[in-house]
Enzyme design. Structure first.
Site, PDB file in Angstrom:
ATOM      1  CG  ASN A 155      -0.431  -0.234   2.482  1.00 54.62           C
ATOM      2  OD1 ASN A 155       0.552  -0.949   2.643  1.00 54.62           O
ATOM      3  ND2 ASN A 155      -1.010   0.390   3.487  1.00 54.62           N
ATOM      4  N   GLY A 166       2.651  -6.328   6.816  1.00 53.81           N
ATOM      5  CA  GLY A 166       1.575  -6.970   6.059  1.00 53.81           C
ATOM      6  C   GLY A 166       0.420  -7.342   6.962  1.00 53.81           C
ATOM      7  CB  SER A 167      -2.543  -9.342   6.268  1.00 51.74           C
ATOM      8  OG  SER A 167      -1.890 -10.469   5.721  1.00 51.74           O
ATOM      9  CD  GLU A 201       5.687  -1.967  12.490  1.00 51.80           C
ATOM     10  OE1 GLU A 201       4.581  -1.397  12.498  1.00 51.80           O
ATOM     11  OE2 GLU A 201       6.543  -1.794  13.368  1.00 51.80           O
ATOM     12  CB  CYS A 218      -1.667  -0.209   8.014  1.00 54.79           C
ATOM     13  SG  CYS A 218      -0.339   0.958   8.323  1.00 54.79           S
ATOM     14  CD  GLU A 222      -6.348  -3.859   7.927  1.00 57.89           C
ATOM     15  OE1 GLU A 222      -5.878  -4.994   8.116  1.00 57.89           O
ATOM     16  OE2 GLU A 222      -5.653  -2.869   7.662  1.00 57.89           O
TER      17      GLU A 222
HETATM   18  P1  NAD Z   1       0.096  -9.326   2.850  1.00 55.35           P
HETATM   19  O1  NAD Z   1       0.244  -9.881   4.227  1.00 55.35           O
HETATM   20  O2  NAD Z   1      -0.808  -9.983   1.913  1.00 55.35           O
HETATM   21  O3  NAD Z   1       1.532  -9.261   2.112  1.00 55.35           O
HETATM   22  C1  NAD Z   1       2.675  -8.705   2.723  1.00 55.35           C
HETATM   23  C2  NAD Z   1       3.921  -9.370   2.178  1.00 55.35           C
HETATM   24  O4  NAD Z   1       3.854 -10.777   2.452  1.00 55.35           O
HETATM   25  C3  NAD Z   1       4.107  -9.238   0.656  1.00 55.35           C
HETATM   26  O5  NAD Z   1       5.458  -8.934   0.399  1.00 55.35           O
HETATM   27  C4  NAD Z   1       3.743 -10.619   0.130  1.00 55.35           C
HETATM   28  O6  NAD Z   1       4.473 -10.968  -1.012  1.00 55.35           O
HETATM   29  C5  NAD Z   1       4.116 -11.540   1.285  1.00 55.35           C
HETATM   30  N1  NAD Z   1       3.268 -12.738   1.328  1.00 55.35           N
HETATM   31  C6  NAD Z   1       1.975 -12.845   0.956  1.00 55.35           C
HETATM   32  N2  NAD Z   1       1.525 -14.103   1.164  1.00 55.35           N
HETATM   33  C7  NAD Z   1       2.569 -14.797   1.670  1.00 55.35           C
HETATM   34  C8  NAD Z   1       2.740 -16.158   2.078  1.00 55.35           C
HETATM   35  N3  NAD Z   1       1.756 -17.036   2.028  1.00 55.35           N
HETATM   36  N4  NAD Z   1       3.943 -16.528   2.566  1.00 55.35           N
HETATM   37  C9  NAD Z   1       4.966 -15.638   2.643  1.00 55.35           C
HETATM   38  N5  NAD Z   1       4.854 -14.348   2.243  1.00 55.35           N
HETATM   39  C10 NAD Z   1       3.677 -13.927   1.776  1.00 55.35           C
HETATM   40  O7  NAD Z   1      -0.298  -7.789   3.092  1.00 55.35           O
HETATM   41  P2  NAD Z   1      -0.609  -6.685   2.020  1.00 55.35           P
HETATM   42  O8  NAD Z   1      -1.880  -7.039   1.314  1.00 55.35           O
HETATM   43  O9  NAD Z   1       0.595  -6.377   1.209  1.00 55.35           O
HETATM   44  O10 NAD Z   1      -0.876  -5.425   2.953  1.00 55.35           O
HETATM   45  C11 NAD Z   1      -2.090  -5.220   3.607  1.00 55.35           C
HETATM   46  C12 NAD Z   1      -2.000  -5.535   5.078  1.00 55.35           C
HETATM   47  O11 NAD Z   1      -0.812  -4.996   5.635  1.00 55.35           O
HETATM   48  C13 NAD Z   1      -3.127  -4.914   5.876  1.00 55.35           C
HETATM   49  O12 NAD Z   1      -3.533  -5.785   6.875  1.00 55.35           O
HETATM   50  C14 NAD Z   1      -2.477  -3.684   6.477  1.00 55.35           C
HETATM   51  O13 NAD Z   1      -3.122  -3.198   7.633  1.00 55.35           O
HETATM   52  C15 NAD Z   1      -1.115  -4.189   6.761  1.00 55.35           C
HETATM   53  N6  NAD Z   1      -0.158  -3.092   6.808  1.00 55.35           N
HETATM   54  C16 NAD Z   1       0.438  -2.805   7.981  1.00 55.35           C
HETATM   55  C17 NAD Z   1       1.308  -1.747   8.053  1.00 55.35           C
HETATM   56  C18 NAD Z   1       1.987  -1.378   9.323  1.00 55.35           C
HETATM   57  O14 NAD Z   1       2.900  -0.560   9.277  1.00 55.35           O
HETATM   58  N7  NAD Z   1       1.628  -1.934  10.463  1.00 55.35           N
HETATM   59  C19 NAD Z   1       1.588  -0.990   6.919  1.00 55.35           C
HETATM   60  C20 NAD Z   1       0.951  -1.344   5.734  1.00 55.35           C
HETATM   61  C21 NAD Z   1       0.086  -2.400   5.674  1.00 55.35           C
END
Ligand code: NAD
Length: 454
Positions: free
Chosen positions: A114, A187-188, A209, A243, A331
């Protein structure tokens, strides 16, 4: 080259102690800043190609944050990296005690889509400042930004020190089989659990995070206009794909109508439209469909329109929402703002406490006791009083979640700490020794020991 070879080579470079030299880190940080400055146009065009994010928003929410992080690290790095003297207890006098910050080693940074530049580069900046070598895996979803980052880093840095590896689930899963000295993941929560499990196999420390549903609580005594203005900006920035965006609003019922009108006016005034370069697209059709299906058309107060071809959803306000509505079960991460009303602050607190701990919480109030009650009784990562999102820009504050919204924090010195081990050292001279601890143990020695060590 396979990933294990890359990691082995980075570890070898780390073991040469080159990164322990603070001047090496300073040089790399300055180099990174120059590369970004010289390639701003590539960064703007790549992110626009991915989800039509304007240069204005890209500068304000990505590049300026990266520049600030580098500048702060350049000013503070010597202080952060310095051995720190601490007090020494009576039992160890005349010894001295100190703490040595030590870089973890070879680290893996995994970014989210994002804010694809700052969520990848800010942890990397902290890792450089701390003296680590870095493998960065940006999100594959915004493919143009992922390849722009790869190009900039891999063409300008020694891969022994800093390398970008592109890829999605398969590549990340392969990387996670390798032992790193630290994993920093954004990520999530669901993928965070996969990362944590993979890290546990090697006892690798993590910073996670993550996300969650961040509430904004609004009491009757606020400046309604200013509250609505700040909320609208925070929610529709990046089309809600933030996020720490306010996920939902809980407003004291007696001002609900006034707040709704003020929010509507501010949305209209902002004139959000991708073609006006002030609104981004939804990142992909999967998220477009997910978001569009979350809109209960019977509860739409404003917006509710989706354009699949443009991949946009107009700023949407839902009213008469309760905690049992579908939109309150996950979310949102998009431009939909549900409004719930309340009569007592106790009801607000108990409802929020039924959900996982949020990443952020915002309270808009002039009532000091309400503010204190919320700050004391609800557990959440961080937040703001009478504002939303802006706490992220305060480098003196740790940024991170708690419980379901994350583990650990970063920004400013907290970023340096996230990539450092703090080695505690007691140093003794040879010329004196308190013999009381040595055998043979006697009652007399014990009596003196109790006096000295308590
Ligand atoms: P995501 O968890 O889908 O992906 C994050 C990362 O994980 C990516 O680089 C992806 O390639 C990798 N990934 C995805 N599936 C995987 C798997 N099965 N095994 C290993 N790696 C995998 O998250 P997203 O869709 O990129 O981002 C959205 C989420 O991130 C939301 O929940 C948001 O709130 C959170 N977020 C948090 C922050 C923070 O600073 N706390 C910032 C931005 C986004």
């Amino acid at each position: 080259m396979n990933y294990q070879d890359i990691v082995n080579q980075q570890r070898q470079f780390f073991n040469s102690n080159a990164t322990k030299d603070v001047s090496f880190r300073i040089k790399q940080l300055k180099h990174l800043k120059k590369i970004i400055q010289n390639n701003e146009e590539l960064l703007y065009s790549s992110i626009y190609a991915d989800f039509k994010k304007s240069s204005f928003e890209t500068y304000v929410t990505e590049l300026s944050i990266i520049y600030h992080d580098i500048d702060l690290a350049l000013v503070k790095i010597k202080k952060w990296a310095k051995k720190r003297k601490v007090s020494t207890g009576l039992a160890n006098l005349p010894g001295k005690s100190y703490i040595i910050p030590e870089p973890y080693g070879t680290v893996l940074v995994i970014g989210a889509w994002n804010y694809p530049y700052q969520l990848s580069l800010c942890p990397a900046i902290a890792a450089i400042a701390a003296g680590c070598t870095i493998i960065l895996k940006p999100s594959e979803i915004p493919s143009h930004t992922s390849s722009a980052l790869t190009q900039l880093i891999n063409q300008n840095f020694d891969p022994l020190f800093f390398r970008v590896v592109e890829g999605g689930v398969t590549e990340t899963s392969n990387l996670l089989k390798i032992k790193f000295d630290k994993i920093f993941f954004t990520g999530s929560p669901s993928i965070g659990k996969i990362i944590y499990q993979a890290a546990a196999k090697h006892l690798t420390p993590v910073t996670l995070e993550l996300g969650g549903k961040s509430p904004a609580i609004i009491t009757k005594d606020v400046n309604i206009e200013m509250t609505a203005k700040r909320l609208v900006w925070a929610k529709f920035l990046n089309a809600g794909q933030t996020c720490i965006a306010p996920d939902y609003v809980m407003v004291e019922s007696c001002i609900e109508d006034q707040l709704l009108t003020a929010i509507k006016n501010h949305v209209i005034k902002a004139d959000y439209d991708v073609n006006h370069h002030n609104y981004t697209q939804i990142i992909n059709t999967k998220n477009f469909d997910r978001l569009y299906n979350l809109i209960d058309q019977d509860k739409v107060y404003l917006g509710g329109n989706g354009n699949l071809k443009e991949r946009t959803i107009s700023p949407t306000i839902l009213k008469d929402i309760t905690f049992s509505d579908t939109i309150m079960q996950e979310e949102i991460f998009g431009p939909i703002l549900p409004i719930l009303s309340f009569d007592t602050i106790e009801e607000v607190i108990s409802n929020i406490k039924t959900l996982p701990k949020p990443l952020s919480c915002y309270v808009f109030t002039r009532n000091k006791s309400v503010k204190n009650k919320i700050l004391n009784e609800i557990s959440f990562g961080g937040g703001a009083v009478n504002d939303a999102v802006m706490h992220f820009t305060e480098q003196s504050l740790p940024f991170g979640g708690v419980g379901n919204s994350g583990i650990g924090s970063y920004h400013g010195k907290y970023g340096f700490e996230a990539f450092s081990h703090y080695k505690g050292i007691l140093q003794k001279p040879f010329w004196v020794e308190l013999n009381l601890k040595y055998a043979p143990y006697t009652q007399k020695k014990l009596k003196w020991l109790k006096r000295i060590i308590g």
